[in-house]
Enzyme design. Structure first.
Site, PDB file in Angstrom:
ATOM      1  N   LYS A 170       0.726  -1.298   0.016  1.00 16.08           N
ATOM      2  CA  LYS A 170       0.286  -0.008   0.069  1.00 16.08           C
ATOM      3  C   LYS A 170       0.806   1.249  -0.176  1.00 16.08           C
ATOM      4  CE  LYS A 170      -2.194  -2.061   3.385  1.00 16.08           C
ATOM      5  NZ  LYS A 170      -3.254  -2.770   4.298  1.00 16.08           N
ATOM      6  N   ASP A 206      -5.394  -7.678   9.549  1.00 17.15           N
ATOM      7  CA  ASP A 206      -6.733  -7.431   9.394  1.00 17.15           C
ATOM      8  C   ASP A 206      -7.672  -8.532   9.085  1.00 17.15           C
ATOM      9  OD1 ASP A 206      -5.679  -7.025   7.023  1.00 17.15           O
ATOM     10  OD2 ASP A 206      -6.656  -5.145   6.312  1.00 17.15           O
TER      11      ASP A 206
HETATM   12  C1  BGC Z   1      -1.516  -6.687   2.998  1.00 19.85           C
HETATM   13  C2  BGC Z   1      -2.408  -7.523   3.863  1.00 19.85           C
HETATM   14  C3  BGC Z   1      -3.746  -6.703   4.099  1.00 19.85           C
HETATM   15  C4  BGC Z   1      -4.529  -6.081   3.115  1.00 19.85           C
HETATM   16  C5  BGC Z   1      -5.544  -5.529   3.548  1.00 19.85           C
HETATM   17  C6  BGC Z   1      -2.481  -6.120   1.979  1.00 19.85           C
HETATM   18  O1  BGC Z   1      -1.614  -4.952   1.254  1.00 19.85           O
HETATM   19  O2  BGC Z   1      -0.736  -7.186   2.580  1.00 19.85           O
HETATM   20  O3  BGC Z   1      -1.590  -8.078   4.644  1.00 19.85           O
HETATM   21  O4  BGC Z   1      -4.295  -7.847   4.811  1.00 19.85           O
HETATM   22  O5  BGC Z   1      -3.639  -5.241   2.413  1.00 19.85           O
HETATM   23  O6  BGC Z   1      -5.404  -4.776   4.385  1.00 19.85           O
END
Ligand code: BGC
Length: 446
Positions: A170, A206
């Protein structure tokens, strides 16, 4: 069956323009054959991800969360919960009685960009400062509180309170954290301050948190799903199928597996379906070459994908009278909430597409009525592809869950605020999982 909403009617008179727009959108359409191939590749990556000595590494982490069991309804008292994953960090104080949340207090703290990409220790110092502020405001600094840390990134877990960061995703990319235990880093930041009494007892992804919360309400819940800024799912797997889990498991028959499906395709297995827009989006992203699947549709990227298609259409002289609006040339200028707004017009079928107009208005882009229709076509196409991709992986995951009836606990901004995605997802899930009874339950955001 969930209602199926048809594509907005396309009434451009110039048939050559219509045809050219369709050609540009065509790569976003997933034929039955491509869908089948994605499904096969996903199944194979899941299998390899759980295998003991696979001949190659899977792009799916299939992480054993070591979550010993889902909540048993005896949890009591005050708990502190932290949630880090997006641009807002949340601190939550929970009051539990017999495993149920009887009250909660939440505070959001914005995490500025320099902290999201700066040294890891500074990020954790910031988190500790937020905890201090939260407790001080509530006169609870001297309370010894157990703390659960929702850390929404890929982790390897060797225990319930150990979470080693595999990679950032992200909008985060802080040096010095990958390969380190996020719990240890948080504890160290807490100790550096020396004025907090909290103790980190568990770290959760999460998806896992969502599954746990869903299971409180519905014992049939076996999947946790996030469709937000990022995307991921976890599910309850039979221990005998988690071949890579060596050693004795005692009486444990099932375990929560965090798939980390955002990384699906990072080893090239999805290259066959990536469009030029996906390639461009990746090239301009913060973490190039990683989180392929997530970049195809999740909330951080859906607007950007739309922008790239709009630019292409303008370049081809099919929109904005052949002039490319400078506002659209700026990466990130078309946020995902605009896709939701445009899709709202398709749902409401108003005579005038007011929401779509408001997006162009906010951007300061002059447009004609055909531009609005093409914008709707683009948003329809990226949404449709998002729903199909999600449904393929979700249905394959559902088929692994050993239950005829299964509830999926869902959370995430894109799922909650996109007006059509949930209907579409339900529609495709029903189609792709014959014989299963599937229910989606939206988690209440604390
Ligand atoms: C992460 C996950 C997370 C998901 C939703 C992804 O970028 O790698 O661990 O569960 O985003 O937040």
């Amino acid at each position: 069956m969930a209602p199926r909403i048809e594509a907005p009617e396309f009434r451009l008179t110039k048939t050559d323009v219509v045809k050219k727009v369709e050609d540009i959108l065509a790569p976003l359409k997933l034929s039955e054959e491509v869908q089948k191939r994605i499904r096969e590749v996903y199944d194979e990556e899941m299998r390899i991800g759980l295998a003991r000595n696979p001949s190659r590494k899977s792009c799916l982490q299939m992480e054993n969360t070591y979550l010993p069991e889902l909540p048993n309804g005896t949890e009591e008292g005050e708990y502190l919960a932290l949630d880090l994953g997006g641009t807002n960090f949340r601190v939550i104080l929970l009051q539990l009685e017999k495993g149920r949340v009887v009250s909660d207090e939440v505070q959001h703290y914005f995490v500025p960009e320099p902290l999201r990409v700066g040294p890891g220790s500074e990020l954790f110092d910031f988190l500790a400062a937020c905890i201090y502020d939260f407790l001080e405001t509530r006169s609870k600094l001297d309370h010894k509180l157990p703390l659960g840390f929702t850390f929404s990134f890929p982790m390897t877990q060797q225990d319930l309170n150990v979470g080693i960061l595999v990679s950032w995703t992200k909008s985060f990319n802080c040096p010095g954290v990958v390969g380190e235990d996020a719990v240890k880093m948080l504890n160290e930041a807490i100790q550096r301050r020396g004025d907090l009494e909290v103790e980190v007892v568990a770290v959760l992804n999460d998806t896992t948190g969502t599954l746990v919360q869903g299971a409180f309400l519905d014992r049939k819940c076996a999947i946790g799903l996030i469709i937000g800024t990022g995307s991921n799912a976890c599910y309850i797997e039979r221990v005998d199928r988690v071949e890579k889990w060596e050693g004795t498991h005692g009486d444990i028959k099932e375990v929560v597996v965090d798939i980390e499906w955002g990384a699906f395709g990072d080893n090239g297995v999805l290259d066959f379906m990536k469009t030029e827009y996906d390639q461009m989006l990746d090239k301009n992203s913060l973490l190039v070459g990683s989180f392929t699947f997530e970049k195809l549709f999740s909330g951080k990227y859906l607007g950007e994908l739309t922008r790239l298609v709009l630019v292409k259409l303008a370049e081809e002289g099919l929109m904005f009278g052949g002039k490319i609006p400078s506002q659209l040339l700026r990466p990130g200028s078309f946020p995902t909430r605009f896709v939701s707004l445009v899709e709202q017009d398709a749902v409401l079928k108003l005579a005038r597409p007011v929401s779509s107009e408001s997006c162009f208005h906010e951007l300061g882009i002059e447009h004609g009525s055909d531009d609005l229709k093409i914008l709707q076509q683009v948003c329809f196409a990226v949404t449709e592809r998002a729903a199909i991709l999600l449904a393929i992986c979700l249905s394959a995951t559902l088929m692994r869950v050993d239950r005829e009836e299964c509830t999926i606990a869902v959370d995430g901004s894109l799922y909650k605020y996109h007006p059509r995605l949930h209907h579409l997802l339900e529609h495709y899930i029903i189609k792709m999982t014959p014989g299963k009874k599937v229910l989606f339950s939206i988690n209440r955001q604390l």
